[in-house]
Design a protein around this motif. Sequence first.
Motif, PDB file in Angstrom:
ATOM      1  N   ALA A  36       6.292   0.990 -24.050  1.00  0.00           N
ATOM      2  CA  ALA A  36       5.663   0.019 -23.145  1.00  0.00           C
ATOM      3  C   ALA A  36       6.210  -1.388 -23.342  1.00  0.00           C
ATOM      4  CB  ALA A  36       4.144   0.029 -23.340  1.00  0.00           C
ATOM      5  N   GLY A  37       6.799  -1.644 -24.487  1.00  0.00           N
ATOM      6  CA  GLY A  37       7.333  -2.975 -24.754  1.00  0.00           C
ATOM      7  C   GLY A  37       6.230  -3.996 -24.921  1.00  0.00           C
ATOM      8  N   VAL A  38       6.329  -5.083 -24.192  1.00  0.00           N
ATOM      9  CA  VAL A  38       5.373  -6.185 -24.352  1.00  0.00           C
ATOM     10  C   VAL A  38       4.182  -6.082 -23.404  1.00  0.00           C
ATOM     11  CG1 VAL A  38       7.100  -7.778 -25.249  1.00  0.00           C
ATOM     12  CG2 VAL A  38       6.696  -7.649 -22.786  1.00  0.00           C
ATOM     13  N   ALA A  39       4.009  -4.954 -22.747  1.00  0.00           N
ATOM     14  CA  ALA A  39       2.880  -4.786 -21.830  1.00  0.00           C
ATOM     15  C   ALA A  39       1.569  -4.970 -22.582  1.00  0.00           C
ATOM     16  CB  ALA A  39       2.926  -3.408 -21.192  1.00  0.00           C
ATOM     17  N   PRO A  40       0.610  -5.658 -21.969  1.00  0.00           N
ATOM     18  CA  PRO A  40      -0.672  -5.893 -22.642  1.00  0.00           C
ATOM     19  C   PRO A  40      -1.534  -4.629 -22.701  1.00  0.00           C
ATOM     20  CG  PRO A  40      -0.759  -6.721 -20.412  1.00  0.00           C
ATOM     21  CD  PRO A  40       0.662  -6.247 -20.641  1.00  0.00           C
TER      22      PRO A  40
END
Length: 80
Positions: free
Chosen positions: A18-22
């Motif tokens: 997801a990476g930097v997804a909140p």
Amino acid sequence: MSLPTRPPVTLQAARAKAGVAPGVPSPCISVCEMDEARFACKGCFRTIPEISQWSRMADAEKLAVWQLIEARQASLANGL
């Protein structure tokens, strides 16, 4: 339900994807097939209620589902 030939579904892997997804990432890996004996998806190991409620769950509830997912996979690995 037999163990998949792919790596286990983990929160750590989902967060990396997801990476930097909140928020808490979904465990969905686009392998949507229900195991009738265990009432859980063979891809993400969630039950139908967990899948249908996911988008309305608070992060704490999602983390609790992740714990259940990991426990379900562990029980399969142990032949339970």
